[in-house]
Structure formats: structure tokens, C-alpha cells
Write a protein that holds these residues in place. Structure first.
Motif, mmCIF file in Angstrom:
data_model
loop_
_atom_site.group_PDB
_atom_site.id
_atom_site.type_symbol
_atom_site.label_atom_id
_atom_site.label_comp_id
_atom_site.label_asym_id
_atom_site.label_seq_id
_atom_site.Cartn_x
_atom_site.Cartn_y
_atom_site.Cartn_z
ATOM 1 N N ASN A 133 -14.825 5.917 -7.393
ATOM 2 C CA ASN A 133 -15.157 5.992 -5.970
ATOM 3 C C ASN A 133 -16.017 7.206 -5.653
ATOM 4 O OD1 ASN A 133 -13.490 3.694 -5.554
ATOM 5 N ND2 ASN A 133 -11.684 5.039 -5.563
ATOM 6 N N CYS A 158 -10.455 3.657 0.702
ATOM 7 C CA CYS A 158 -9.948 2.323 0.343
ATOM 8 C C CYS A 158 -11.060 1.569 -0.378
ATOM 9 C CB CYS A 158 -9.512 1.560 1.590
ATOM 10 S SG CYS A 158 -8.846 -0.079 1.213
ATOM 11 N N PRO A 159 -10.945 1.404 -1.703
ATOM 12 C CA PRO A 159 -12.001 0.712 -2.455
ATOM 13 C C PRO A 159 -12.043 -0.782 -2.147
ATOM 14 C CG PRO A 159 -10.157 1.226 -3.890
ATOM 15 C CD PRO A 159 -9.859 1.867 -2.571
ATOM 16 N N ASP A 160 -13.156 -1.396 -2.441
ATOM 17 C CA ASP A 160 -13.313 -2.832 -2.217
ATOM 18 C C ASP A 160 -12.437 -3.610 -3.203
ATOM 19 O OD1 ASP A 160 -14.324 -5.070 -0.984
ATOM 20 O OD2 ASP A 160 -16.087 -5.204 -2.294
ATOM 21 N N ASN A 161 -11.958 -4.769 -2.749
ATOM 22 C CA ASN A 161 -11.144 -5.674 -3.588
ATOM 23 C C ASN A 161 -9.871 -5.001 -4.124
ATOM 24 O OD1 ASN A 161 -13.054 -7.791 -3.330
ATOM 25 N ND2 ASN A 161 -14.316 -6.823 -4.930
ATOM 26 N N TYR A 191 -6.156 -9.355 4.417
ATOM 27 C CA TYR A 191 -7.197 -8.446 3.937
ATOM 28 C C TYR A 191 -7.015 -7.076 4.605
ATOM 29 C CZ TYR A 191 -9.404 -12.845 2.562
ATOM 30 O OH TYR A 191 -9.664 -14.092 2.012
ATOM 31 N N ASN A 195 -11.322 -1.700 4.053
ATOM 32 C CA ASN A 195 -12.069 -1.813 2.786
ATOM 33 C C ASN A 195 -13.387 -1.043 2.827
ATOM 34 O OD1 ASN A 195 -10.265 -3.268 1.360
ATOM 35 N ND2 ASN A 195 -11.470 -5.143 1.220
ATOM 36 N N GLN A 196 -13.641 -0.296 1.753
ATOM 37 C CA GLN A 196 -14.880 0.476 1.580
ATOM 38 C C GLN A 196 -15.097 1.497 2.701
ATOM 39 O OE1 GLN A 196 -17.514 -3.122 0.859
ATOM 40 N NE2 GLN A 196 -18.249 -1.774 -0.787
ATOM 41 N N ARG A 197 -14.020 2.066 3.136
ATOM 42 C CA ARG A 197 -14.112 3.073 4.196
ATOM 43 C C ARG A 197 -13.389 4.360 3.784
ATOM 44 N NH1 ARG A 197 -15.648 1.343 9.381
ATOM 45 N NH2 ARG A 197 -15.981 -0.917 9.519
ATOM 46 N N LYS A 222 -21.459 -3.421 9.732
ATOM 47 C CA LYS A 222 -20.090 -3.232 10.206
ATOM 48 C C LYS A 222 -20.005 -2.037 11.165
ATOM 49 C CE LYS A 222 -17.908 -5.087 6.026
ATOM 50 N NZ LYS A 222 -17.055 -4.772 4.858
#
Length: 584
Positions: A133, A158-161, A191, A195-197, A222
Motif C-alpha cells: 500500500n 483500506c486496500p482494494d478487494n 462491500y 475501499n482504496q481510501r 468518487k
């Protein structure tokens, strides 16, 4: 036994110490006083009695013992407040011995959510230090955030997936996970909304995670920032970011900024008294929260027009709630974060020293809107000044001061301006009277049942205040003196503890009263006090007589005067005898 825990906590806890950690108490004779943290006032009417271990506000009427105070100030349940106080005096309070199933369920859910959110905070924080990350780390470095600051605020990623839902479901019920506000449901799947934040945990004043904020690090479409939705723990209209840190600062004021980065950036530079609003306008709830800790604020919002408008609206709300408000302007930077990076923290603090009192700031903005060299524009300016400045003032001294300022600005005598302002006020008052005349006024509830309930509560309060002081008091009251089952149960429960040798005191008794209006009346009565046994005895006998009479009247109402004529006459005769006894 749960009642014993309450009594022990109250015995070991000094209400003065607890209240003083939230508001600035000052000695006033045998008591302490302060500006009430629960309503707007400029003259102290909030009193704390160290001898009785109670508080009461003669302005808004709130009152109770130290548990009730912590309940209101932290906006938590009775049992949560008890647990906090118990931990301070090293008592293990088993809060699951509560009687209400609903209360027990809510408490259990809250405790589970605190655990879950705390665990998520640690999970997100650990991901920030994962080499995968690196983009998140680069973003924070680009924004000038240091490693120590990351740790202080427990910033995460918070990583994706990342299948957080699955990890949590191994330890928590789906009902609790779904109430956390972390996830959203789509096509039957859950979900993570972050995510990604970059993740900013939001803490309450007890340093517990109650929600999260997230900042996107890529440039897609987004929303730049998002917050958790409202939950049973989180209400963004009451929450201020970093208040858990800022409340402990030695400064006599808060600096209010917009959001996470401004707050973090200033705190990183040593400005510990800064707090952030969370994407919502400053409101009354924020005012009450702020007043628990400090009575002065400096607003330092974004420098664009939207930021100026937000500052004016927020300042108005805070000022009307009794907070002294100043507004700080930053030139050549869009927000405090950018200003500090460009010019340094010393320049920021210098600017802070030049902050403008809210009313003077509003005058400055009004002058920008009108050309007072034009007669037409000057009249518009005066009308605006009346509505936006003078109309909001609360004392004659303030009005006099700001009429004199207006006189100097527009070169019109203060006497003429004062006369015109008085005419405007009279016109407004007539409109208010006309409106109020069309409203229906609901009378106070003075029903027999209500009078019985209040008399019983007063009887309980006097009895338990004096039962440990004088044995004769115990002989004056028994369960048959009570009409309502609720108060009869309270009396029997507390009296049983007395018989077991527990020296119950007045604040312990208050813990069994759930009605705030009753608490208010009891603490007001107690603050006036019954100074000796004879006055206590007299009050008890009068209350018993009143209750007997009210009980007869209650029976009378239930009778049919024609079909129950004999019974009706008997009750009338009993009431006459009771009245004669009282008069004799």
C-alpha cells in the motif's frame, strides 16, 4: 447486588472532581457554581453541592447525582456512565444486571460495536505499513504527515478487494457488523465503503472509535471524502473531530477548522486545541458539546466564499448559545493546512492573535455589500445592521456599544438610530404577540395521579436523606403510605438495603429515579435543604396527609355519585377529617 454497586461508586466518587473536569467550577459559599453546560446562559445558575453530592441548574432545571451528570455530558446511558465512574474508582460493575431487556440489548450492542470498531481501527492502521500500500504512504508524505502523527491519530488504509466483512464475521454477528456503518449491501453482497481510501478513525471524548472518515487517493470520480453513516454510536451533528485530544489543552479556547487534514496538520505543528467539523454545519448540538469544555472559539474555515458563509452561519449559532466567537481570516491560502505549509505555524498563530470578534466581522462583511456614500445604499446598510447585528444582541450594554459604532460608520446621531431601533423592536413584538394569541396553550399536568406521584417521590427523598441520621424517621414511613406500585417498589428495595446495614445516601436514592422532571424537582428541593429533624418530620407528616387525601380524592373520582351514594359520603367525611387534622 446492582444497587450496592451504585451506592459504592457514589460513595467513592466526588462529584466536584468529576464536574470540574468538564466545566470551570468556582467556590460559592458551601457550594460550587458555573455556567450551565446544558443550556445557553451568561450568568451562572449551575450549582454543585459537595455535601449532598448532587448538581442542579436553576436555569434549565436539570439535576441529579454524578451518574446523571456523566450521562448528560457524554450523551450515554445510565449504565455506561456508571461503568465509566466505576472504572475510575476500581470497581468491577457488572452492567448486565440491568432490569430492562431493551436497555440490556442496546448496551450489549454498543459494547460489541466499540470492540468491532476498535479492531477495525487497528486493522486499517496496520495496512498503512504494508509495502503493498505504498501509494497511501506516498499520499500522506506528500501532504506532510509524519509517522508520529499517523500513530497519534491511528490513520490507516483500506486496500482494494480486502475481505474485511469475512474477517469480522468470524468473531461478530452479522447484525452487529451491519450496524457498524462500514459496509453497504449490493446484490446480496456486502462491500466496504472505504475501499482504496486513507482512513481517519473518529473518536469520542473517551477515546473510543465511533466511526471512520475516508479520503480517496486516486483521481477517479468518487467523492473525495466520505464519513460513516449515522449509527447508534455516531451522530456527526454532535461529533467534533479530535475533541478527545483538544479538550485537554491548556488554552481557554478551541480553534475550529474544516475536517481531518486541517485538524491533523495544525495538531502536528503543536496547536493542540484545534477541532474539526465533519462535513456538516455548526449547530446547537455542537454548541452544547463545545461549552462542556471551553466558552471561547476561533473559527478558521476555508477562505473561499463558501467558507466565509459557513463561518458566518456557524458563528451565529455559537454566539446565540452563549459562546464567545472570533473569526480568523487567512489570505493567500485556501485553508489552514495550506497556510501552515506556506508560511509556518508562527505566522498562523500571529494571524490567530488578530482574530475579529464575530459582530465586527459581520459589520465588515456588510460594508462590502453596500456603498454607504449612496443614500439608498446607506438605508439598506442600516436595515441590514439592525437585523443582523443589533437584533441579535442580548444586553442593553451591547446594544449601546453597537449603536455607537453604527453612528460613527454612517455619521448619523446615535439618538436617532436608537429611536429607530426601538420602533423596529416594538413592531416585531406586536407581530410576535399577534402570532402567540392564535396559539393554544397547554396547561401543566396537575392531575391527581401526577400529584400523587410527585408527593411520593418527595416522601422517598426526605426519608432516605434522614433515615441514617435519625432512627425516629424510620418509624414514620412504611410501604402502605405509597399508592403507586412503582414508588412502593422503590421504597421497599431501598429500605431493604438500609435494613442490610448499607447507609444509603441521597445521591444513591436519585439513581432510582428515571424521570428527569422529577430529578430536577428533587435536586432543587434538596439544594434548599431541611436543616433539622423537626422540619424533616413535619414535612414527612404533611406529605403522608396529602397522599391520604389524594388517595381518597382518586377513589371519589372513580365512584358514581348516584349508585355509590353511601360510599361517596363516607369518603367526603374522611377528607373533611383529614383537612381538619392538617388545620389543627
Amino acid at each position: 447486588m446492582f444497587e450496592k454497586i451504585i451506592d459504592e461508586v457514589l460513595r467513592r466518587t466526588d462529584i466536584v472532581d468529576i464536574v470540574n473536569s468538564y466545566v470551570n467550577l468556582r467556590k460559592s459559599g458551601a457550594n460550587y457554581k458555573a455556567l450551565c453546560p446544558f443550556h445557553n446562559e451568561r450568568t451562572p445558575s449551575f450549582y454543585v453541592s459537595p455535601s449532598k453530592q448532587i448538581f442542579h441548574c436553576f436555569g434549565c432545571g436539570v439535576g441529579g447525582n454524578v451518574i446523571h451528570f456523566v450521562m448528560r455530558i457524554e450523551n450515554i446511558t445510565f449504565f455506561e456512565a456508571l461503568k465509566i465512574l466505576a472504572s475510575k474508582v476500581n470497581i468491577n460493575a457488572d452492567l448486565y444486571q440491568v432490569n430492562s431487556q431493551k436497555e440490556r440489548e442496546l448496551l450489549k450492542q454498543k459494547e460489541e460495536l466499540y470492540k468491532l470498531l476498535d479492531e477495525c481501527t487497528n486493522i486499517f492502521h496496520s495496512h498503512l505499513f504494508d509495502r503493498k500500500n505504498v501509494d497511501a504512504v506516498k499520499y500522506l508524505l506528500k501532504r506532510g504527515i509524519k509517522k508520529d502523527t499517523v500513530k497519534k491519530f491511528k490513520i490507516g488504509y483500506c486496500p482494494d478487494n480486502f475481505n474485511l466483512y469475512q474477517i469480522l464475521s468470524e468473531k461478530y454477528d452479522s447484525e452487529i457488523i451491519n450496524k457498524s456503518g462500514i459496509f453497504y449491501e449490493k446484490d446480496g453482497k456486502y462491500y466496504c465503503r472505504f475501499n482504496q481510501r486513507i482512513i481517519f478513525p473518529i473518536f469520542d471524548t473517551l477515546d473510543r472509535t465511533i466511526a471512520f472518515g475516508g479520503r480517496i487517493i486516486n483521481s477517479d470520480n468518487k467523492a473525495k471524502y466520505i464519513n460513516s453513516p449515522e449509527t447508534i454510536l455516531f451522530n456527526k451533528s454532535k461529533t467534533l473531530y479530535a475533541l478527545n485530544i483538544a479538550k485537554n489543552s491548556k488554552e481557554d479556547h478551541f480553534i475550529i477548522v474544516e475536517g481531518y487534514m486541517d485538524t491533523i496538520s495544525l495538531q502536528q505543528e503543536g496547536v493542540q486545541n484545534v477541532i474539526g467539523v465533519l462535513g456538516t454545519a455548526l449547530n446547537n448540538e455542537h454548541s452544547y458539546t463545545i461549552k462542556r469544555y471551553k466558552n471561547n472559539v476561533i473559527l478558521c474555515l476555508d477562505s473561499d466564499q463558501a467558507g466565509v458563509n459557513a463561518a458566518l452561519r456557524g458563528a451565529e449559532v455559537l454566539y446565540q448559545n452563549g459562546i464567545n466567537v472570533k473569526i480568523m481570516e487567512l489570505e493567500n491560502a485556501k485553508d489552514p493546512d495550506e497556510y501552515v505549509k506556506k508560511f509556518g505555524v508562527d505566522a498562523f498563530l500571529l494571524k490567530k492573535g488578530n482574530s475579529v470578534f464575530v459582530l465586527d466581522y459581520k459589520i465588515k462583511n456588510l460594508l462590502k455589500k453596500y456603498d454607504i456614500n449612496s443614500s439608498e445604499e446607506k438605508i439598506k446598510f442600516i436595515n441590514g445592521y439592525y437585523l443582523e447585528i443589533l437584533n441579535k444582541l442580548q444586553t442593553d450594554i451591547e446594544i449601546e456599544e453597537y449603536i455607537n459604532k453604527l453612528s460613527k460608520i454612517i455619521d448619523i446621531s446615535s439618538d436617532a438610530l436608537k429611536k429607530q431601533f426601538e420602533k423596529m423592536k416594538q413592531s416585531q413584538q406586536k407581530r410576535v404577540i399577534n402570532i402567540s394569541n392564535n396559539k393554544i396553550v397547554t396547561p401543566n399536568d396537575d392531575s391527581i395521579d401526577n400529584r400523587i406521584y410527585n408527593s411520593e417521590i418527595y416522601l422517598i427523598s426526605i426519608y432516605f436523606e434522614w433515615a441514617n441520621k435519625n432512627e425516629q424517621i424510620k418509624l414514620l414511613v412504611n410501604k402502605d403510605d405509597f399508592i403507586t406500585n412503582e414508588n412502593k417498589d422503590i421504597f421497599e428495595k431501598l429500605n431493604k438495603l438500609l435494613d442490610e446495614g448499607i447507609e444509603l445516601n441521597f445521591p444513591t436514592m436519585l439513581s432510582f429515579i428515571g424521570n428527569q422532571a422529577t430529578l430536577s424537582e428533587l435536586t432543587e428541593i434538596s439544594s434548599k435543604g431541611l436543616n433539622d429533624f423537626e422540619s424533616a418530620k413535619k414535612a414527612i407528616l404533611e406529605l403522608k396527609n396529602n397522599l391520604a387525601e389524594l388517595n381518597l380524592k382518586k377513589q371519589l373520582v372513580a365512584l358514581d355519585k348516584d349508585t355509590d351514594k353511601q360510599k361517596y359520603l363516607e369518603i367526603i367525611e374522611k377528607i373533611k377529617k383529614l383537612k381538619m387534622r392538617k388545620e389543627g
